[in-house]
Scaffold this active site. Structure first.
Site, PDB file in Angstrom:
ATOM      1  N   ASP A  41       7.863  -1.551 -10.305  1.00  0.00           N
ATOM      2  CA  ASP A  41       7.084  -1.967  -9.146  1.00  0.00           C
ATOM      3  C   ASP A  41       7.699  -3.270  -8.614  1.00  0.00           C
ATOM      4  OD1 ASP A  41       5.247  -2.114  -7.143  1.00  0.00           O
ATOM      5  OD2 ASP A  41       3.492  -1.805  -8.408  1.00  0.00           O
TER       6      ASP A  41
HETATM    7  C1  NOJ Z   1       3.512  -2.791  -4.805  1.00  0.00           C
HETATM    8  C2  NOJ Z   1       2.560  -1.706  -5.154  1.00  0.00           C
HETATM    9  O1  NOJ Z   1       1.942  -1.975  -6.402  1.00  0.00           O
HETATM   10  C3  NOJ Z   1       3.191  -0.328  -5.217  1.00  0.00           C
HETATM   11  O2  NOJ Z   1       2.182   0.635  -5.354  1.00  0.00           O
HETATM   12  C4  NOJ Z   1       4.013  -0.070  -3.988  1.00  0.00           C
HETATM   13  O3  NOJ Z   1       4.598   1.210  -4.068  1.00  0.00           O
HETATM   14  C5  NOJ Z   1       5.066  -1.135  -3.862  1.00  0.00           C
HETATM   15  N1  NOJ Z   1       4.420  -2.436  -3.739  1.00  0.00           N
HETATM   16  C6  NOJ Z   1       5.958  -0.907  -2.651  1.00  0.00           C
HETATM   17  O4  NOJ Z   1       5.260  -1.075  -1.483  1.00  0.00           O
END
Ligand code: NOJ
Length: 733
Positions: free
Chosen positions: A280
């Site tokens: 993430d």
């Molecule tokens: C952070 C989020 O936790 C995740 O779900 C997401 O896919 C990414 N950012 C990218 O936007």
């Protein structure tokens, strides 16, 4: 060796040599590329960089692409922009390796479907799969090759804003929805021009954030991990999901993005996952904030060693891996394996042959009328009728004066909900517009906001009351803004924000029959409304076609059949409250103080998991089991008759729960093991059959082995997680 031997033997005998399979061919190409790649270029494949929220890329990233130092982007979208970047990668970089373009397409790209929690309320995996396939077609047309979805985190705490992104609290429902979404996004072959690579996230346990506070620590037993949080991921892997995103959270002491047990032992070892694990956003860098890694080099080593292939946004791999390899702290084999996985998905996506998006196709595909029609249908199927006293709903289309009140009544932007892709507010049918369109010019539709979502003046409420007094029916649309759920949107109170409850009370006090429409991304604590207001529809954030879909339900063109995928508490103090809880040694007993309950609150929820009404009534009868006794490796079937005993065609979701009465490890009061949504005409009967086999009856024993233990099982078949017909059977050795 053996293959070589066989080939030469075939050549000698004159039998034609079978052509290499496409998979072998891909492996050969990957090996050839790897041989040519410098260490920097290898690390480039493991790097994902961010574009801007509006979909553009940063000019300073162009040079990195040219030098082969980026493998993927997120947020960059739109065929033209994607092609501009891609052209640099495939024409100007040394090895011409195409880029991946990832984006959070959770419930639609341009045509926005209801939020995932709402879609799960449909209990209709075919419809959910269709929605995901339309989202995929639009996204791919806009150059997006990879969606960061489905989000399959189980969420038992509605304070956590991200509950909106998943399928609620239950591992079975969550697994069914995970499978449906992976199939919808990827199809049989995600190289197709209308499919995208999917990414099951956030691996794992993220939904168990303490206190429902986003990014917070999680700590759980291996049993809870395996029985509650892992099943939807396993289902996604079985459905062929190409990628997995490692989560932000600390998981029982070892952060999820550095956890070899979950990322390697379980994911790669037990489940044989051969796709890519992506971290993430800056989750690898955050290993330092967690207090796991002392510095960036250690963070990179922990993550890569644990099995995270690609790094999102932070750049610790490219910065530190060369030195780590030099010092012998990481092996080249580990790095090569990660690169191989990334290249493999690029080949599987067909990017080497067809790297570009088609701009004409993008214009033709986005927001097609049939996409809007599907969004309308999905939204209507997601709506849950929570209360309908005196059959106030459906409303008659001959109503002459209607008051549509509330801060969300004439709203477009919020109805998109969080993570709304490239959805545009101006495309959204507001609830007021949907109602007006349904009734045509003969009806007088009065409108006042009454208040804002978070604040209001008494004057505004007074104006709304004045209108409600003139109307035959008042519809009050209240709830949350889109920003109140989703990432970084935890709430400590689940009451209607601001003075919205006061507005509802004031409208109700006029004596005009009142319908409350909830627009929200999580369970809300609405005990007053549940007690006093005669009709309540949970409409969630219903997307582009919200207004039409809600009007379809309000006026009876669609009979609501959704069911809650999550428990609605009476008050925040009851949380965590979920239906599949353990039994305790002292189950609640109203006549005994020394049992498990509250002094100042009920133990039961406001609305239970699986609950939802219809404009019709259904009766379930004739529960039959194919066998009374089975062996641990055998199955039995459970069937019931369901009859529409009301006067309208409608849907019922028949739900099967089990309870393992006594086992070597305590088991929940109930566990959902099957469900079916069925449409019946008035008077029509249907028979529904479920199969219960070892995968439904088993659990993790004291040695963490999945087993089916002999003993009695009770089953419940009904229309929610409460009540239903009961029977039992026995598993014998
Ligand atoms: C952070 C989020 O936790 C995740 O779900 C997401 O896919 C990414 N950012 C990218 O936007």
């Amino acid at each position: 060796m053996w293959m070589f031997g066989l080939m030469s033997a075939l050549l000698l005998t004159g039998i034609p040599v079978p052509p290499a399979s496409p998979a072998d061919e891909i492996e050969r190409k990957i090996a050839a590329l790897l041989r040519q790649m410098t260490l920097e270029e290898k690390l480039g494949q493991l790097q994902m960089l961010d574009g801007d929220v509006d979909g553009s890329y940063r000019p300073d990233h162009l040079d990195l692409v040219r030098r082969g130092l980026v493998g993927a982007f997120l947020n960059v979208r739109g065929a033209r922009r994607v092609n501009e970047l891609q052209r640099i990668a495939v024409e100007e970089s040394r090895l011409k390796i195409p880029l991946l373009f990832g984006f959070d397409v959770l419930h639609g790209y341009r045509t926005i479907f209801p939020v995932p929690l709402a879609e799960a309320s449909s209990w209709d995996p075919e419809a959910v799969q269709r929605a995901a396939s339309i989202a995929a077609a639009e996204a791919r047309a806009a150059g997006v090759t990879w969606t960061f979805a489905p989000m399959v985190d189980i969420a038992r705490d509605p304070r956590w804003g991200r509950i909106v992104e998943g399928s609620g609290e239950d591992p079975h429902l969550g697994s069914v929805m995970a499978r449906a979404r992976v199939r919808g996004f990827q199809g049989h072959d995600y190289s197709a021009s209308d499919r995208v690579l999917a990414c099951a996230k956030h691996f794992v346990g993220y939904g168990a954030a303490e206190g429902g506070r986003d990014y917070n620590t999680t700590d759980m037993s291996e049993r809870t991990l395996r029985e509650i949080y892992l099943p939807p991921f396993k289902a996604a892997v079985e459905a062929g999901v190409g990628t997995i995103m490692s989560a932000f959270n600390d998981l029982s002491g070892i952060p999820a993005s550095a956890n070899p047990f979950t990322l390697t032992t379980i994911l790669r070892g037990e489940w044989k996952f051969d796709g890519v694990v992506l971290s993430d956003y800056t989750a690898i860098e955050e290993l330092m904030a967690h207090g796991l890694a002392a510095d960036g080099a250690e963070a990179a080593r922990y993550a890569l060693d644990a099995g995270v292939d690609m790094e999102m946004v932070s750049r610790l791999y490219s910065r530190h891996v060369p030195q780590l390899i030099k010092e012998g702290k990481l092996s080249m084999a580990t790095l090569d394996e990660a690169v191989r996985r990334v290249l493999r998905i690029k080949f599987r996506l067909g990017l080497f042959e067809r790297p570009y998006a088609d701009e004409a196709r993008e214009r033709a595909v986005l927001l097609r009328p049939e996409h809007r029609a599907a969004a309308r249908e999905m939204a209507a199927r997601s709506i849950v009728l929570l209360k309908n006293e005196g059959h106030l709903l459906p409303l008659s289309k001959t109503v002459r004066t209607l008051a549509v009140i509330g801060p969300l009544a004439d709203d477009q932007r919020n109805l998109l909900g969080p993570w709304s892709g490239d959805g545009r507010a101006e495309d959204v049918v507001a609830i007021l517009s949907g109602i007006t369109a349904k009734l045509g010019p003969t009806a007088r539709v009065l409108h006042a906001r009454g208040c804002e979502i978070t604040d209001c003046s008494s004057r505004e409420i007074a104006e709304a009351v004045r209108l409600a007094r003139q109307a035959e029916v008042a519809i009050v649309v209240v709830g949350e803004s889109a920003e109140m759920s989703g990432e970084a949107a935890s709430r400590a109170s689940l009451d209607l924000p601001g003075r919205q409850l006061e507005l509802v009370k004031a409208i109700h006090a006029t004596g005009t029959p009142t319908v409350v429409l909830l627009v929200n991304g999580r369970p809300l604590t609405i005990p007053w409304i549940a007690e006093h207001v005669p009709a309540i529809l949970e409409t969630w954030f219903a997307g582009t076609e919200a207004g039409h879909a809600i009007a379809d339900v309000l006026f009876g063109d669609v009979n609501p059949g959704g069911k809650l995928p999550v428990t609605f508490p009476r008050s925040v103090g009851q949380i965590p409250i979920y239906y599949n809880h353990k039994r305790t040694g002292r189950p609640p007993n109203p006549t005994n103080k020394y049992t498990s309950k509250y002094l100042d609150e009920e133990v039961t929820p406001l609305f239970p998991f699986g609950y939802g009404l219809s404009y019709s009534q259904f009766q379930i009868s004739h529960l039959q089991l194919s066998r009374q006794r089975i062996r641990p490796d055998e199955s039995l079937t459970v069937s019931v008759e369901v009859e529409n005993i009301g006067s309208r065609t409608g849907d019922e979701v028949v739900q099967l729960y089990i309870c393992d009465v006594a086992a070597s490890v305590t088991r929940p009061v109930r566990e959902l093991k099957g469900f079916r949504r069925i449409t019946l005409r008035p008077g029509e009967k249907g028979r529904i059959t479920f199969t219960l086999g070892p995968e439904h009856l088993g659990f993790y024993d004291r040695q963490m082995q999945f087993i089916v233990e002999p003993g009695e099982f009770r089953i419940f078949v009904g229309t929610s997680s409460v009540g239903g017909l009961e029977a039992s059977f026995e598993v014998v050795q």
